[in-house]
Scaffold this motif. Structure first.
Motif, PDB file in Angstrom:
ATOM      1  N   UNK A 139      -2.780  -0.060  -5.438  1.00 31.47           N
ATOM      2  CA  UNK A 139      -2.316  -0.683  -4.315  1.00 31.47           C
ATOM      3  C   UNK A 139      -1.337  -1.893  -4.942  1.00 31.47           C
ATOM      4  N   UNK A 140      -0.168  -2.296  -4.579  1.00 32.58           N
ATOM      5  CA  UNK A 140       0.701  -3.226  -4.988  1.00 32.58           C
ATOM      6  C   UNK A 140      -0.099  -4.626  -5.006  1.00 32.58           C
ATOM      7  N   UNK A 141      -0.026  -5.324  -6.190  1.00 29.56           N
ATOM      8  CA  UNK A 141      -0.699  -6.689  -6.340  1.00 29.56           C
ATOM      9  C   UNK A 141      -0.700  -7.467  -5.138  1.00 29.56           C
ATOM     10  N   UNK A 142       0.923  -7.744  -4.799  1.00 31.85           N
ATOM     11  CA  UNK A 142       1.049  -8.468  -3.788  1.00 31.85           C
ATOM     12  C   UNK A 142       1.652  -7.711  -2.683  1.00 31.85           C
ATOM     13  N   UNK A 143       1.030  -7.546  -1.381  1.00 33.74           N
ATOM     14  CA  UNK A 143       1.300  -6.548  -0.409  1.00 33.74           C
ATOM     15  C   UNK A 143       2.938  -7.185   0.356  1.00 33.74           C
ATOM     16  N   UNK A 144       3.402  -6.340   0.836  1.00 35.45           N
ATOM     17  CA  UNK A 144       4.794  -6.775   1.545  1.00 35.45           C
ATOM     18  C   UNK A 144       4.348  -7.154   2.984  1.00 35.45           C
ATOM     19  N   UNK A 145       5.070  -7.908   3.352  1.00 35.91           N
ATOM     20  CA  UNK A 145       5.102  -8.855   4.571  1.00 35.91           C
ATOM     21  C   UNK A 145       5.469  -7.632   5.831  1.00 35.91           C
ATOM     22  N   UNK A 146       6.363  -6.992   5.325  1.00 33.95           N
ATOM     23  CA  UNK A 146       7.014  -5.982   6.636  1.00 33.95           C
ATOM     24  C   UNK A 146       7.294  -4.755   5.550  1.00 33.95           C
ATOM     25  N   UNK A 147       6.417  -3.503   6.206  1.00 33.37           N
ATOM     26  CA  UNK A 147       6.872  -2.215   5.540  1.00 33.37           C
ATOM     27  C   UNK A 147       7.594  -1.277   6.893  1.00 33.37           C
ATOM     28  N   UNK A 148       8.859  -0.832   6.594  1.00 34.55           N
ATOM     29  CA  UNK A 148       9.562  -0.369   7.646  1.00 34.55           C
ATOM     30  C   UNK A 148       8.706   0.959   8.347  1.00 34.55           C
ATOM     31  N   UNK A 149       8.971   1.117   9.486  1.00 33.22           N
ATOM     32  CA  UNK A 149       8.308   2.385  10.138  1.00 33.22           C
ATOM     33  C   UNK A 149       8.690   3.597   9.476  1.00 33.22           C
ATOM     34  N   UNK A 150       8.069   4.624   9.216  1.00 30.29           N
ATOM     35  CA  UNK A 150       8.504   5.990   8.639  1.00 30.29           C
ATOM     36  C   UNK A 150       8.334   5.926   7.101  1.00 30.29           C
ATOM     37  N   UNK A 151       7.877   4.751   6.505  1.00 30.48           N
ATOM     38  CA  UNK A 151       7.806   4.705   5.061  1.00 30.48           C
ATOM     39  C   UNK A 151       6.654   5.705   4.586  1.00 30.48           C
ATOM     40  N   UNK A 152       7.111   6.337   3.561  1.00 32.01           N
ATOM     41  CA  UNK A 152       6.017   7.360   2.981  1.00 32.01           C
ATOM     42  C   UNK A 152       5.108   6.829   1.544  1.00 32.01           C
ATOM     43  N   UNK A 153       4.153   6.515   1.607  1.00 29.48           N
ATOM     44  CA  UNK A 153       3.580   5.887   0.665  1.00 29.48           C
ATOM     45  C   UNK A 153       2.188   6.254   0.138  1.00 29.48           C
ATOM     46  N   UNK A 154       1.902   5.726  -0.807  1.00 25.10           N
ATOM     47  CA  UNK A 154       0.708   6.015  -1.860  1.00 25.10           C
ATOM     48  C   UNK A 154      -0.090   4.867  -1.990  1.00 25.10           C
ATOM     49  N   UNK A 155      -1.578   5.022  -2.049  1.00 28.90           N
ATOM     50  CA  UNK A 155      -2.515   3.941  -2.540  1.00 28.90           C
ATOM     51  C   UNK A 155      -3.552   4.897  -2.843  1.00 28.90           C
TER      52      UNK A 155
END
Length: 212
Positions: free
Chosen positions: A147-163
């Motif tokens: 995961x990112x060291x610092x999370x984002x405060x807002x990730x847009x709907x529909x974002x394709x992501x990995x963790x």
């Protein structure tokens, strides 16, 4: 079952089946759904909902530990049963803010990273975090990312992501710490649709690269 399972009571009318790993959960979930669909009589008659998680399967509506334990001894879940759900194709624009970082972690170009991500046949292992968010397995273990060291405060709907070992698609704008690969125009959660969630446990998923 070849792997041991522990059945525990949860409240007055639910049981929790604890399993060794995600593969065992997926196979058992598929086997239970097949048995329900076949209307086989027995310990599952009263089950109202089957909810898989990372290491457990919740059986809601049944409380007979002995009967369910005996049923599980007869279970012969297979990988085919685990991946027997409908197929959903997710057209994805691979322009995510973390695509370059993920490619670097994998030691490949961004174009190769897209090919890697679109190659597997994914399966929704379980849902959580937000309505409509599915945890998808299928990416080879060597491609797991932190995961990112610092999370984002807002990730847009529909974002394709990995963790970690999972791929996911954010159903709505929300905080998040997953690595963003791209975006899709699909609506993952719609209360006016039946079912509201596009992705549910057992559903198979294919990502396809498209232009913006």
């Amino acid at each position: 079952m070849t792997a041991p399972a522990t059945v525990r009571r949860v409240g007055e009318r639910s049981l929790l089946v604890e399993l060794a790993d995600e593969a065992a959960v997926a196979a058992l979930y598929g086997w239970l759904r097949e048995r329900q669909a076949g209307e086989a009589p027995g310990a599952l008659d009263a089950v109202e909902e089957i909810v898989p998680a990372a290491r457990t399967v919740l059986l809601d509506g049944v409380a007979d530990v002995d009967a369910v334990t005996a049923l599980l001894r007869t279970a012969r879940p297979t990988a085919a049963a685990a991946a027997s759900g409908p197929l959903v194709e997710v057209p994805t624009v691979y322009d995510g803010a973390d695509l370059a970082e993920v490619a670097t972690l994998w030691g490949v170009s961004e174009e190769a990273a897209v090919r890697i991500h679109t190659s597997p046949a994914y399966v929704v292992a379980f849902c959580g975090f937000a309505p409509g968010f599915g945890y998808l397995t299928g990416l080879p273990p060597r491609y797991g990312v932190p995961r990112r060291a610092t999370p984002r405060s807002a990730v847009p709907a529909g974002s394709v992501a990995l963790a970690g070992p999972y791929t996911g698609v954010y159903p709505r704008s929300s905080p998040g710490g997953w690595q963003l690969l791209g975006r899709t125009a699909l609506t993952l959660w719609d209360t006016g649709r039946e079912p509201a969630a596009l992705l549910a446990p057992g559903v198979r998923v294919r990502f396809t690269a498209v232009r913006a």
